[in-house]
Design a protein around this motif. Sequence first.
Motif, PDB file in Angstrom:
ATOM      1  N   LEU A   1       6.181   3.069  12.162  1.00 52.63           N
ATOM      2  CA  LEU A   1       5.219   3.222  12.603  1.00 52.63           C
ATOM      3  C   LEU A   1       4.332   4.078  12.369  1.00 52.63           C
ATOM      4  N   ALA A   2       5.629   5.468  12.017  1.00 54.93           N
ATOM      5  CA  ALA A   2       5.025   6.637  11.973  1.00 54.93           C
ATOM      6  C   ALA A   2       4.116   6.875  10.141  1.00 54.93           C
ATOM      7  N   ALA A   3       4.810   5.983   9.606  1.00 50.93           N
ATOM      8  CA  ALA A   3       3.829   5.122   8.466  1.00 50.93           C
ATOM      9  C   ALA A   3       2.402   4.649   8.059  1.00 50.93           C
ATOM     10  N   ILE A   4       2.292   4.438   8.656  1.00 50.52           N
ATOM     11  CA  ILE A   4       1.468   3.388   9.469  1.00 50.52           C
ATOM     12  C   ILE A   4       0.422   4.524  10.384  1.00 50.52           C
ATOM     13  N   PHE A   5       1.445   5.703  11.070  1.00 53.04           N
ATOM     14  CA  PHE A   5       0.235   6.700  11.546  1.00 53.04           C
ATOM     15  C   PHE A   5      -0.066   7.943   9.873  1.00 53.04           C
ATOM     16  N   LYS A   6       0.709   7.524  10.006  1.00 59.40           N
ATOM     17  CA  LYS A   6       0.039   8.632   8.695  1.00 59.40           C
ATOM     18  C   LYS A   6      -0.980   7.518   7.226  1.00 59.40           C
ATOM     19  N   GLY A   7      -1.389   6.445   7.794  1.00 58.55           N
ATOM     20  CA  GLY A   7      -2.138   5.887   7.034  1.00 58.55           C
ATOM     21  C   GLY A   7      -2.514   5.245   6.253  1.00 58.55           C
ATOM     22  N   LYS A   8      -0.283   4.762   5.496  1.00 61.99           N
ATOM     23  CA  LYS A   8      -0.164   4.153   5.021  1.00 61.99           C
ATOM     24  C   LYS A   8       0.221   2.587   5.556  1.00 61.99           C
ATOM     25  N   VAL A   9      -0.771   1.546   5.754  1.00 61.79           N
ATOM     26  CA  VAL A   9      -0.610   0.206   7.001  1.00 61.79           C
ATOM     27  C   VAL A   9       0.276  -0.177   5.635  1.00 61.79           C
ATOM     28  N   ALA A  10       0.027  -0.478   4.445  1.00 60.48           N
ATOM     29  CA  ALA A  10       0.972  -1.247   3.266  1.00 60.48           C
ATOM     30  C   ALA A  10       2.158  -0.749   2.994  1.00 60.48           C
TER      31      ALA A  10
ATOM     32  N   THR B   1       6.932   7.998   5.373  1.00 56.78           N
ATOM     33  CA  THR B   1       6.776   8.427   6.572  1.00 56.78           C
ATOM     34  C   THR B   1       7.045  10.269   5.742  1.00 56.78           C
ATOM     35  N   LEU B   2       7.611  10.608   4.831  1.00 56.53           N
ATOM     36  CA  LEU B   2       8.192  12.015   4.261  1.00 56.53           C
ATOM     37  C   LEU B   2       7.123  12.051   3.356  1.00 56.53           C
ATOM     38  N   ARG B   3       6.448  11.517   2.981  1.00 51.91           N
ATOM     39  CA  ARG B   3       5.085  12.113   2.370  1.00 51.91           C
ATOM     40  C   ARG B   3       3.664  12.360   3.009  1.00 51.91           C
ATOM     41  N   ILE B   4       3.091  13.530   2.247  1.00 57.18           N
ATOM     42  CA  ILE B   4       1.775  13.520   3.187  1.00 57.18           C
ATOM     43  C   ILE B   4       1.107  12.671   3.357  1.00 57.18           C
ATOM     44  N   ALA B   5       0.427  12.692   4.703  1.00 55.34           N
ATOM     45  CA  ALA B   5      -0.459  11.596   5.445  1.00 55.34           C
ATOM     46  C   ALA B   5      -2.503  12.037   4.695  1.00 55.34           C
ATOM     47  N   LYS B   6      -2.659  10.379   4.673  1.00 56.30           N
ATOM     48  CA  LYS B   6      -3.835  10.798   4.237  1.00 56.30           C
ATOM     49  C   LYS B   6      -4.296  11.201   5.082  1.00 56.30           C
ATOM     50  N   PRO B   7      -6.019  12.127   4.474  1.00 54.37           N
ATOM     51  CA  PRO B   7      -6.757  12.629   5.048  1.00 54.37           C
ATOM     52  C   PRO B   7      -7.440  12.063   6.138  1.00 54.37           C
ATOM     53  N   ASN B   8      -7.352  11.222   6.365  1.00 55.65           N
ATOM     54  CA  ASN B   8      -8.733  10.504   8.110  1.00 55.65           C
ATOM     55  C   ASN B   8      -7.305   9.742   8.408  1.00 55.65           C
ATOM     56  N   SER B   9      -6.151   9.682   7.898  1.00 58.06           N
ATOM     57  CA  SER B   9      -5.240   8.822   9.275  1.00 58.06           C
ATOM     58  C   SER B   9      -5.140   9.724  10.838  1.00 58.06           C
ATOM     59  N   PRO B  10      -4.851   9.220  11.907  1.00 56.85           N
ATOM     60  CA  PRO B  10      -4.755   9.874  13.279  1.00 56.85           C
ATOM     61  C   PRO B  10      -3.307  10.995  13.179  1.00 56.85           C
TER      62      PRO B  10
END
Length: 256
Positions: free
Chosen positions: A181-190, A206-215
Amino acid sequence: MPLHLHDTLAALPAWATAAPPDTRIETDPIRLVIGWMVGAFIVTFLITRLVTRMIRAGKGPFRNVEFGDSGLHVHHQVFGIFLMLLTGAAEFAYQPSGWGESALAAAFGAGAALTLDEFALWFHLDDVYWSAEGRQSVNAVLIAAACGLLLMLGANPFDVGSGDSRPAVAAVALMNLAFALAAIFKGKVATGLIGVLIPLVAIVATLRIAKPNSPWARRRYPEGSRKHAKSLRRFPPGERTLWDRAKDAVGGAPSS
């Protein structure tokens, strides 16, 4: 004095009289059914995209399905929804086995492909099939296909062996779900969805940087912060990655 057959066999070494090893490959019936479903899903998606691209280019005998004098365009997700409803009802009502079960699985996979191929339409409630937003349909199909292939290969985060502690397995499954779920919220749905079946994928995402347009980025990366700048460097807005080009090759490039 003549030797009897059993005396002759008794004189032979043990390896000569041993039964030949059983070389038959036992097929898991559940994996076989999943294989039919995933195979029909992938084939139907590829054929559907081929047909829609031919319609888009004005080539071949195919045309959009229209209903009534008003020329109402009937999207192929409608046929997919009906196909899934029929196969689901047949499975619950008759619960067939053998080829009947495999046929229903293949029909359900075909219906799911027709439906998910227009995922962006029922997500945006608008005909965005050939727009940039329409890439979400290809994302949904590829994620579903990847999860189906993993299930067919036997991936199961809830698999409990005879010597495993059920509370411990449940705790590990919940922790893995939290990472997914944390990975999905970081914009990495796949990677988040695939990480449900392969825990390491969700943990790395989850440990890597999130996408800029992610929640996650909107809440935790204030504009002008170091992490916000790092996210923009890692995922530049408007950049077409190799993954984007691969999706365009499969599903067709969006209209400008």
